[in-house]
Design an enzyme around this catalytic site. Structure first.
Site, PDB file in Angstrom:
ATOM      1  N   GLY A  41     -37.768  53.659   7.096  1.00 36.30           N
ATOM      2  CA  GLY A  41     -36.775  53.101   7.901  1.00 36.30           C
ATOM      3  C   GLY A  41     -35.893  53.652   8.145  1.00 36.30           C
ATOM      4  O   GLY A  41     -34.706  53.322   7.738  1.00 36.30           O
ATOM      5  N   TYR A  85     -37.969  36.778   1.686  1.00 36.61           N
ATOM      6  CA  TYR A  85     -37.954  38.106   1.116  1.00 36.61           C
ATOM      7  C   TYR A  85     -37.046  38.342  -0.615  1.00 36.61           C
ATOM      8  O   TYR A  85     -37.612  39.198  -1.248  1.00 36.61           O
ATOM      9  CB  TYR A  85     -36.376  38.524   2.160  1.00 36.61           C
ATOM     10  CG  TYR A  85     -35.708  39.999   1.554  1.00 36.61           C
ATOM     11  CD1 TYR A  85     -35.954  40.485   2.226  1.00 36.61           C
ATOM     12  CD2 TYR A  85     -33.974  39.218   1.093  1.00 36.61           C
ATOM     13  CE1 TYR A  85     -34.446  41.876   2.008  1.00 36.61           C
ATOM     14  CE2 TYR A  85     -33.129  40.859   0.909  1.00 36.61           C
ATOM     15  CZ  TYR A  85     -33.535  41.841   1.406  1.00 36.61           C
ATOM     16  OH  TYR A  85     -32.686  42.729   1.768  1.00 36.61           O
ATOM     17  N   ALA A  86     -36.832  36.992  -1.426  1.00 38.42           N
ATOM     18  CA  ALA A  86     -35.647  37.153  -2.215  1.00 38.42           C
ATOM     19  C   ALA A  86     -36.722  37.266  -3.442  1.00 38.42           C
ATOM     20  O   ALA A  86     -36.798  38.173  -4.141  1.00 38.42           O
ATOM     21  CB  ALA A  86     -35.803  35.976  -2.519  1.00 38.42           C
ATOM     22  N   ALA A  87     -38.287  36.906  -2.929  1.00 35.22           N
ATOM     23  CA  ALA A  87     -39.293  36.847  -3.812  1.00 35.22           C
ATOM     24  C   ALA A  87     -40.088  38.478  -3.772  1.00 35.22           C
ATOM     25  O   ALA A  87     -40.350  38.841  -4.644  1.00 35.22           O
ATOM     26  CB  ALA A  87     -40.278  35.738  -3.414  1.00 35.22           C
TER      27      ALA A  87
HETATM   28  N1  LIG Z   1     -27.990  45.655   5.110  1.00 27.29           N
HETATM   29  C1  LIG Z   1     -27.692  44.363   3.677  1.00 27.29           C
HETATM   30  O1  LIG Z   1     -27.380  44.346   2.957  1.00 27.29           O
HETATM   31  C2  LIG Z   1     -28.202  45.220   2.769  1.00 27.29           C
HETATM   32  C3  LIG Z   1     -28.301  44.780   1.667  1.00 27.29           C
HETATM   33  C4  LIG Z   1     -29.490  44.558  -0.029  1.00 27.29           C
HETATM   34  C5  LIG Z   1     -30.402  45.350   0.285  1.00 27.29           C
HETATM   35  N2  LIG Z   1     -31.070  45.884   1.347  1.00 27.29           N
HETATM   36  C6  LIG Z   1     -32.225  46.702   1.615  1.00 27.29           C
HETATM   37  O2  LIG Z   1     -31.416  47.934   2.238  1.00 27.29           O
HETATM   38  C7  LIG Z   1     -32.970  48.321   2.936  1.00 27.29           C
HETATM   39  C8  LIG Z   1     -32.705  49.284   4.268  1.00 27.29           C
HETATM   40  O3  LIG Z   1     -31.888  47.809   5.144  1.00 27.29           O
HETATM   41  P1  LIG Z   1     -30.915  48.262   6.486  1.00 27.29           P
HETATM   42  O4  LIG Z   1     -30.203  46.873   6.030  1.00 27.29           O
HETATM   43  O5  LIG Z   1     -30.562  49.477   6.193  1.00 27.29           O
HETATM   44  O6  LIG Z   1     -31.965  48.138   7.334  1.00 27.29           O
HETATM   45  P2  LIG Z   1     -31.730  48.075   9.398  1.00 27.29           P
HETATM   46  O7  LIG Z   1     -30.445  48.579   9.333  1.00 27.29           O
HETATM   47  O8  LIG Z   1     -32.556  46.578   9.130  1.00 27.29           O
HETATM   48  O9  LIG Z   1     -32.962  48.983   9.167  1.00 27.29           O
HETATM   49  C9  LIG Z   1     -34.434  48.568   9.274  1.00 27.29           C
HETATM   50  C10 LIG Z   1     -35.291  49.885   9.333  1.00 27.29           C
HETATM   51  O10 LIG Z   1     -36.393  49.424   8.331  1.00 27.29           O
HETATM   52  C11 LIG Z   1     -37.446  50.007  10.175  1.00 27.29           C
HETATM   53  N3  LIG Z   1     -37.778  49.189  10.325  1.00 27.29           N
HETATM   54  C12 LIG Z   1     -38.324  47.701  10.183  1.00 27.29           C
HETATM   55  N4  LIG Z   1     -39.860  47.480  10.152  1.00 27.29           N
HETATM   56  C13 LIG Z   1     -40.859  48.001   9.977  1.00 27.29           C
HETATM   57  C14 LIG Z   1     -41.498  48.643   9.980  1.00 27.29           C
HETATM   58  N5  LIG Z   1     -42.361  46.423   9.960  1.00 27.29           N
HETATM   59  N6  LIG Z   1     -42.061  49.129  10.046  1.00 27.29           N
HETATM   60  C15 LIG Z   1     -41.979  50.585  10.179  1.00 27.29           C
HETATM   61  N7  LIG Z   1     -40.182  50.943  10.134  1.00 27.29           N
HETATM   62  C16 LIG Z   1     -39.634  49.159  10.197  1.00 27.29           C
HETATM   63  C17 LIG Z   1     -36.232  50.040  11.246  1.00 27.29           C
HETATM   64  O11 LIG Z   1     -36.923  50.695  12.171  1.00 27.29           O
HETATM   65  P3  LIG Z   1     -37.858  49.705  13.759  1.00 27.29           P
HETATM   66  O12 LIG Z   1     -36.960  48.531  13.843  1.00 27.29           O
HETATM   67  O13 LIG Z   1     -37.388  50.572  14.803  1.00 27.29           O
HETATM   68  O14 LIG Z   1     -38.955  49.814  12.827  1.00 27.29           O
HETATM   69  C18 LIG Z   1     -34.924  50.871  10.476  1.00 27.29           C
HETATM   70  O15 LIG Z   1     -34.996  52.194  10.312  1.00 27.29           O
HETATM   71  C19 LIG Z   1     -33.521  47.775   3.167  1.00 27.29           C
HETATM   72  O16 LIG Z   1     -34.554  47.382   1.804  1.00 27.29           O
HETATM   73  C20 LIG Z   1     -32.926  46.273   2.194  1.00 27.29           C
HETATM   74  O17 LIG Z   1     -34.332  44.580   2.549  1.00 27.29           O
HETATM   75  C21 LIG Z   1     -29.745  45.989   2.700  1.00 27.29           C
END
Ligand SMILES: NC(=O)c1ccc[n+]([C@@H]2O[C@H](COP(=O)([O-])OP(=O)(O)OC[C@H]3O[C@@H](n4cnc5c(N)ncnc54)[C@H](OP(=O)(O)O)[C@@H]3O)[C@@H](O)[C@H]2O)c1
Length: 263
Positions: A19, A155-157
């Site tokens: 990602g 997601y939380a689980a």
């Molecule tokens: N944002 C928050 O507030 C937050 C809070 C707590 C934890 N997190 C965690 O932090 C991490 C990053 O989150 P983020 O919000 O920065 O993510 P994001 O901006 O939504 O980006 C998600 C990334 O994952 C890729 N992706 C999504 N589905 C995919 C799949 N099936 N196969 C391969 N690649 C995939 C997307 O590209 P494509 O769509 O092109 O595949 C993108 O590069 C995650 O684990 C999230 O759970 C985020």
């Protein structure tokens, strides 16, 4: 954030960030690059802005075939992997609690958030163990400890499962030379999150600032008064994968501006 000189501390290291085209993953990839690593990123779609210094592999990591493809391409192209940042994750299931969710919602969320890291770890660990070296990071979420059942139950689980799995894996492979850590962010101000706030503001006839305050209130407040910037999460991950964190393994680090109400 202020630019530091990382003295090429990751020079010669090969890193994979899942990602890595958007949000926290993009910031982590940039941070590892700044520290001198060779950085490979994966996502389903190519990054919007091309960066010739990052190597991109297209793959849907919610499938077993997608994970196999990434393992194969990295190991055949680079010969080994030193740093694996399992960053991919997220939630797209409907709100409304248990009755709004079907098997497909549960399965897709578990595949992306839990099984993708499990499969990639399984693919990359043998060569790390053989070399008695490597670092694996699992990006979880404070929701693994602070479930918001109305909006993100699967997601939380999945993230709770990832935290538990990460600790088990660390117990197994740390004696074999591989460090395994969990990073649990609170709310991060990504591009997707900005767009989401804009939508809430439009739908509720409020300002983006009011929408942001509403989300923070739903989390029980953020003492810091704002979400994290992706670079702030990336900076911490950059430290954890570096030799400066050589004794750190088997632990979870929360980076949430004080959101979690308990210690
Ligand atoms: N944002 C928050 O507030 C937050 C809070 C707590 C934890 N997190 C965690 O932090 C991490 C990053 O989150 P983020 O919000 O920065 O993510 P994001 O901006 O939504 O980006 C998600 C990334 O994952 C890729 N992706 C999504 N589905 C995919 C799949 N099936 N196969 C391969 N690649 C995939 C997307 O590209 P494509 O769509 O092109 O595949 C993108 O590069 C995650 O684990 C999230 O759970 C985020």
């Amino acid at each position: 954030m202020e630019q530091f000189n990382y003295n090429n501390e990751l020079s010669g290291k090969i890193a994979l960030v899942t990602g890595g085209t958007k949000g926290a993953g993009k910031a982590i990839a940039d941070r590892l690059l700044q520290a001198g690593a060779t950085v490979i990123i994966t996502a389903r779609n190519a990054p919007e802005q091309e960066n010739n210094n990052l190597y991109f592999i297209a793959s849907d990591l919610s499938t077993a075939e997608g994970a196999q493809k990434v393992v194969k391409e990295v190991l055949s192209g680079y010969g080994r992997l030193d740093i694996l940042v399992n960053n991919l994750g997220g939630s797209s299931t409907p709100a409304g609690g248990f009755a709004s969710l079907n098997d497909e919602d549960w399965e897709s969320t578990l595949h992306a958030n839990l099984l993708a890291p499990v499969r990639l770890d399984r693919g990359f660990l043998p060569q790390m163990i053989e070399r008695k070296a490597g670092v694996i990071i699992h990006i979880a979420s404070i929701q693994g400890k602070l479930p918001l059942y109305d909006s993100t139950l699967p997601y939380a689980a999945a993230k709770a499962g990832l935290r538990n799995y990460s600790k088990s894996l660390s117990n197994e492979v740390t004696p074999k030379g591989v460090r395994v850590l969990t990073v649990s962010p609170g709310w991060i101000n990504t591009t997707a999150s900005e767009a989401w706030l804009g939508e809430i503001a439009r739908n509720s006839n409020s300002t983006v600032e009011e929408a942001q305050q509403g989300v923070m209130n739903a989390l029980g407040g953020i003492p810091f008064g704002r979400p994290a910037e992706p670079a702030e999460v990336a900076e911490f991950v950059g430290f954890l994968v570096s030799p400066r964190a050589s004794y750190l393994t088997g632990t979870e680090y929360v980076i949430d501006g004080g959101t979690l109400p308990t210690i």
